[in-house]
Structures are given as C-alpha cells and as structure tokens.
Write an enzyme that holds these catalytic residues in place. Structure first.
Site, PDB file in Angstrom:
ATOM      1  N   GLN A 108       0.841  -1.204   0.000  1.00 32.68           N
ATOM      2  CA  GLN A 108       0.000   0.000   0.000  1.00 32.68           C
ATOM      3  C   GLN A 108       0.878   1.257   0.000  1.00 32.68           C
ATOM      4  O   GLN A 108       1.895   1.294   0.687  1.00 32.68           O
ATOM      5  CB  GLN A 108      -0.904   0.009   1.227  1.00 32.68           C
ATOM      6  CG  GLN A 108      -1.972  -1.080   1.202  1.00 32.68           C
ATOM      7  CD  GLN A 108      -3.142  -0.769   0.271  1.00 32.68           C
ATOM      8  OE1 GLN A 108      -3.207   0.288  -0.345  1.00 32.68           O
ATOM      9  NE2 GLN A 108      -4.047  -1.717   0.153  1.00 32.68           N
ATOM     10  N   CYS A 149     -10.349  -1.561  -4.024  1.00 35.44           N
ATOM     11  CA  CYS A 149      -9.809  -0.276  -4.476  1.00 35.44           C
ATOM     12  C   CYS A 149     -10.620   0.269  -5.657  1.00 35.44           C
ATOM     13  O   CYS A 149     -10.194   1.222  -6.297  1.00 35.44           O
ATOM     14  CB  CYS A 149      -8.324  -0.389  -4.811  1.00 35.44           C
ATOM     15  SG  CYS A 149      -7.946  -1.745  -5.904  1.00 35.44           S
TER      16      CYS A 149
HETATM   17  N1  SAH Z   1      -3.780  -7.547   0.481  1.00 31.54           N
HETATM   18  C1  SAH Z   1      -2.532  -7.026  -0.033  1.00 31.54           C
HETATM   19  C2  SAH Z   1      -2.488  -6.918  -1.551  1.00 31.54           C
HETATM   20  C3  SAH Z   1      -3.650  -6.230  -2.205  1.00 31.54           C
HETATM   21  S1  SAH Z   1      -3.381  -5.728  -3.890  1.00 31.54           S
HETATM   22  C4  SAH Z   1      -2.187  -5.702   0.620  1.00 31.54           C
HETATM   23  O1  SAH Z   1      -3.023  -5.064   1.235  1.00 31.54           O
HETATM   24  O2  SAH Z   1      -1.017  -5.302   0.515  1.00 31.54           O
HETATM   25  C5  SAH Z   1      -3.974  -7.056  -4.821  1.00 31.54           C
HETATM   26  C6  SAH Z   1      -3.016  -8.223  -4.896  1.00 31.54           C
HETATM   27  O3  SAH Z   1      -3.637  -9.224  -5.698  1.00 31.54           O
HETATM   28  C7  SAH Z   1      -1.676  -7.930  -5.542  1.00 31.54           C
HETATM   29  O4  SAH Z   1      -0.652  -8.363  -4.695  1.00 31.54           O
HETATM   30  C8  SAH Z   1      -1.700  -8.767  -6.842  1.00 31.54           C
HETATM   31  O5  SAH Z   1      -0.426  -9.271  -7.193  1.00 31.54           O
HETATM   32  C9  SAH Z   1      -2.638  -9.873  -6.463  1.00 31.54           C
HETATM   33  N2  SAH Z   1      -3.357 -10.577  -7.547  1.00 31.54           N
HETATM   34  C10 SAH Z   1      -3.783 -10.084  -8.726  1.00 31.54           C
HETATM   35  N3  SAH Z   1      -4.491 -11.008  -9.388  1.00 31.54           N
HETATM   36  C11 SAH Z   1      -4.534 -12.124  -8.607  1.00 31.54           C
HETATM   37  C12 SAH Z   1      -5.149 -13.410  -8.737  1.00 31.54           C
HETATM   38  N4  SAH Z   1      -5.848 -13.740  -9.805  1.00 31.54           N
HETATM   39  N5  SAH Z   1      -4.989 -14.289  -7.730  1.00 31.54           N
HETATM   40  C13 SAH Z   1      -4.272 -13.964  -6.620  1.00 31.54           C
HETATM   41  N6  SAH Z   1      -3.675 -12.766  -6.449  1.00 31.54           N
HETATM   42  C14 SAH Z   1      -3.807 -11.849  -7.428  1.00 31.54           C
END
Ligand code: SAH
Length: 488
Positions: free
Chosen positions: A294, A420
């Site tokens: 974030q 988001c």
């Molecule tokens: N919960 C975490 C990340 C949120 S962002 C935080 O708060 O930091 C969304 C995340 O989903 C990213 O890390 C991205 O790499 C991942 N992502 C995107 N598509 C995905 C999918 N199909 N399956 C699993 N993860 C995925």
C-alpha cells in the site's frame, strides 16, 4: 437498454454554458445538456462553466473548461504548481473535505446502483480521511524519464491519458526523501550523459526511476528501469545515493519491450539489499520491488484495522486472505485467529509473505502462490474448504467470477471485502448477495488524497445456509497434495 434521445447535435469547437452535476472516476466534471453528457477536466459539481467542445461521440463528448462562471464553494487553489497539467492528482482543486464527500458519495452510488444495496439496512461508518495534512504521503514513486527538446533527461509525470511528460522536480504527494532520491538519479544521468528512453524510436536507456521508502524504517530502495542490460558508472550512483539517510539498495530492472508496463521481468541487484523493510502497526514487513505494498502508510494501518475489526475474530477461526500480497493483512489476522491461509499470484510477494511470517515469529499461517480462482477452487474441490472468515482484496478489476462461486461454496460466516474500486466491489457484492450473503457494514478509506480513487472495506455475512449452494466438505478429508504443488 433504451438510449436517451438527444434533442440536438453538438459539434466540435462549439461553446456552451452548463452546470456540472457529478464527478467522473478520473476527477473530471460531468454535466448534462439536452440529454447529452459532457466530461470537463477541472470542473466541479455545483459549478456553472463555459466550455468548448473538443470531441463528440453519439451521446457524450469531452469539452475544455474556458471559464468558471459560478465556482463551487469547495473549490480551492491546488498546492502543486503542475496539478492542472499532470495526470497524477486529479482533484487538488477540490478542498479535502470536498474530496472526502465526493469519494464517499461514489461508494454509496456504486453500492446502491450497481450492487442493489439498501443503505438504510446497513451500518455505514464515516469515511476515514487523512488525520492531518494530505501532502507528501506516498512511499512509492515510478517516474518516467524522457528527453526534453534539447535532448537532456527530464522526469515528472505523464499528463492524463497521454504519454506527454509534465516535467517537475518535486512531486507534492511524495515523501521529500523520494523526491531527493529521484533528483540524485537525475543529476547522475545528466553528469554521465546517460540517454533517456525514446518511446517512439524504442531507443535510449533509462525508462523509469522507481523509488520505494519505508515510512518507519526510512529505508530507501532505488530501481532504474532500463531498455538495456547494464548501467555504466553504477558505482558512482551508489556513492551519491549513499549520502542519503536509509539508502538500502540499488536495482536495475531490464525492460526491453515496447510496452506501457513499467517493470520488465529481470531484476538485477547492483548494490545493497533487493528489498526494504517497514512496519504496519507492530508488525514488520519485508517488501521486494515486484511486490504490491500500500502506498499511503498513514492510512494503511487504519484500513487494515477496519478490516480486522469487521472480521470480529475471537481466536478460534480459520481465515483465508485472498489476494494477500506480502501477507500484510494475513499477519494482522493471524495474531487473533487459529489459522490463516493466504493466496497471491506474484511469486516474489509470496516469498516476502513467508519471510514476513518468520520475521514476526508467526507460525499459524500458510501461503500459496497462484491465481486465487485456480488455487482456492482446486483446494476446495479436494475438500480443503473450512473457512470462518474470507478476506478478499483484489486489484481494481475485482474478483474473478469463479473465485466468488468458490468462496460461496466455502460458506464462511463472514466475508471482508477490501476494494480499491467501488464499481467492481458493487458488481461482486451483487453476486454475493444473490448467493446468500448480506452486506452489514461499509467504511470507505482515503488512501489517495488528491486523486480520484477510493478504498472501501465491506463486511458481508452469511444469511441462511439453505440459500447456499451446499457442499459439505471436512478438513480431515483433505488431500493437500495438489494444492501444495502450487505453493512456491
Ligand atoms: N492484500 C494485499 C495486496 C492487495 S493488492 C495488501 O493489502 O497489501 C492485490 C493483490 O492481488 C496484488 O498483490 C496482486 O499481485 C494480487 N493478484 C492479482 N491477481 C490475482 C489473482 N488472480 N490471484 C491472486 N492474487 C492476485
């Protein structure tokens, strides 16, 4: 769907006076005239403006703001001198109070219009705004480097929906140390005549300067994204960056593709460590360049605390954290539950997540790498589906439909959806409410002051079990082999 008939034709270069009644996703004002919709950058709701039409489509068009005849009481002078040209902060001309109101309205509108949620029936908590000041909050910058008309390297930000560089030495929403690091790199490029990237000719070396900084640790990582394999005089750049407090590492990212995607596949460590560390609350996290983290550290802890409080954990629960990134939310949840299972698609992020569990001495977590819709669906089809709470935190496009079906099959008592993008949140909420879940609480959180995006935490809980697509699978019937083969 029946389209509204337009009463008259609008043409390019036509000047009009109209009232603005809404704001679009990119912060542009939206006005309606004779059944026609116009998008006007820089205009605000409640304003009467004179505009010139620049582009017309059948039922909508884009116009340039010529004059504000009646300004909104929420209009303010942007703090940043290039705010009007730069595509980064689209809302700096709106007071902070106005930005928060607009973001909250956007979430409400999406949930009611797309999600079919009755706001009277749920607990709505007021939006979490930045507690004090909203400049210099970002911990991450990815600035393009291009040539000015004399061929010298310049950096800044692309103007909205374009690749025209608006040059600036200081981005007001970045932490000052990040601006300083970018300026050290820029001076180095000029001193050693290192060529900026030329997008059209696909020539030149330096495409982007990527900097990430730990808010509490002050550690700084600098990464040059290059259209090449190496960087001459890198040792001199290291020497210069070492004058900065917290300089932790210099990386080279190789990106030789003709693409808008910033990072290429190959990451080379030139000096120091390939990661930085930072704290969120009491937990310490290791973050590599490829992993999501974030960008607003002050608000992140408040966002996670909201998600944590919505989960109302008692200590005995099994929790799934899907789209878990480097395990930030997972580790928060693990401190108050029996077991957490995190799933994430980026291998480097899962590596960080496992390191982070060790770094904090947390043992009741398991991380799996792969697309959540595949990994979780496979695990559930093999019987591994015990879940009291499921946390979903997808990227802007929202959850894959297959994953939503799988989550419904898991029958968690609660789903905490961290989003988001309110439009995709609302779309997914509609699916979940049609399959036996009910929205209980919502709270928006402003992670991006100055910009149009908004983060939302939404709690859904299970209605009656007979409304679910019933699958009764037990933990002791598990065959984990297939799922574990996906774990990296
Ligand atoms: N919960 C975490 C990340 C949120 S962002 C935080 O708060 O930091 C969304 C995340 O989903 C990213 O890390 C991205 O790499 C991942 N992502 C995107 N598509 C995905 C999918 N199909 N399956 C699993 N993860 C995925």
């Amino acid at each position: 769907m029946k389209r509204m008939d337009t009463k008259r034709q609008f043409t390019k270069n036509e000047e009009l006076i109209l009232r603005i009644d809404d704001l679009g996703t990119d912060g542009e004002g939206i006005g309606h005239i004779d059944g026609y919709t116009l998008f006007i950058k820089g205009a605000l709701p409640e304003e009467t403006v004179r505009v010139k039409i620049m582009k017309t489509k059948k039922s909508m068009g884009f116009a340039r703001l010529l004059e504000i005849i009646e300004p909104s009481s929420k209009r303010c002078e942007p703090e940043c001198p290039v705010a009007n040209q730069c595509g980064g902060c689209t809302l700096q001309h709106l007071s902070y109070e106005g930005q928060l109101a607009m973001k909250e309205k956007k979430v409400k509108d999406c949930l009611t219009r797309i999600g079919g949620v009755d706001l009277e029936q749920i607990e709505w908590l007021p939006i979490l705004g930045m507690p004090e000041g909203y400049l210099h909050y970002r911990n991450k910058a990815q600035f393009p480097v291009r040539a000015d008309k004399n061929g010298f390297p310049v950096t800044g930000f692309f103007a909205g929906r374009s690749h025209r560089l608006v040059s600036t030495k200081e981005c007001q929403i970045q932490h000052p140390a990040i601006n300083e690091a970018v300026n050290v790199v820029m001076d180095f490029l000029k001193d050693f005549h290192i060529k900026p990237y030329d997008e059209e000719a696909h020539r030149g070396l330096v495409r982007h300067i990527y900097v990430r900084r730990g808010y509490y640790t002050k550690q700084i990582m600098v990464c040059l994204v290059v259209n090449g394999k190496s960087l001459l005089h890198a040792e001199e750049l290291v020497k210069r960056l070492q004058s900065m407090e917290g300089f932790a590492g210099l990386l080279l990212n190789v990106n030789q593709e003709r693409t808008n995607v910033i990072l290429g596949g190959e990451m080379k460590l030139l000096w120091g460590t390939a990661y930085i560390e930072d704290y969120i609350g009491k937990l310490r996290y290791r973050i590599s360049a490829q992993s999501f983290y974030q960008v607003n550290p002050v608000q992140t802890v408040r966002l996670y605390e909201t998600a944590f409080s919505f989960a109302e954990l008692e200590g005995s629960e099994t929790v799934w954290d899907l789209y878990c990134g480097i395990g930030t939310i997972s580790l928060f949840l693990a401190t108050q539950s029996s077991k957490v299972i995190g799933v994430e698609i980026v291998p480097e992020a899962i590596e960080n997540a496992r390191q982070n569990a060790r770094l904090n001495g947390i043992e009741n977590v398991e991380f799996y790498c792969g697309a959540a819709e595949d990994v979780v669906t496979d695990m559930v089809s093999q019987g591994d589906c015990s879940a009291d709470v499921v946390v979903l935190d997808p990227p802007r496009k929202g959850c894959d439909g297959k994953l939503l079906d799988t989550v419904v099959k898991m029958q968690p008592k609660k789903i905490v959806y961290v989003s988001c993008d309110p439009a995709t949140l609302a779309r997914d909420v509609k699916v979940l409410t049609e399959k036996g879940y009910e929205v209980r609480k919502v709270r928006a959180c402003d992670m991006f002051p100055g910009g149009g995006h908004v983060e939302t935490v939404c709690l859904l809980s299970k209605l009656h079990s007979d409304q679910h697509i019933g699958v009764e699978l037990k933990m002791d019937e598990l065959d984990l082999t297939a799922a574990e083969s996906k774990a990296t």
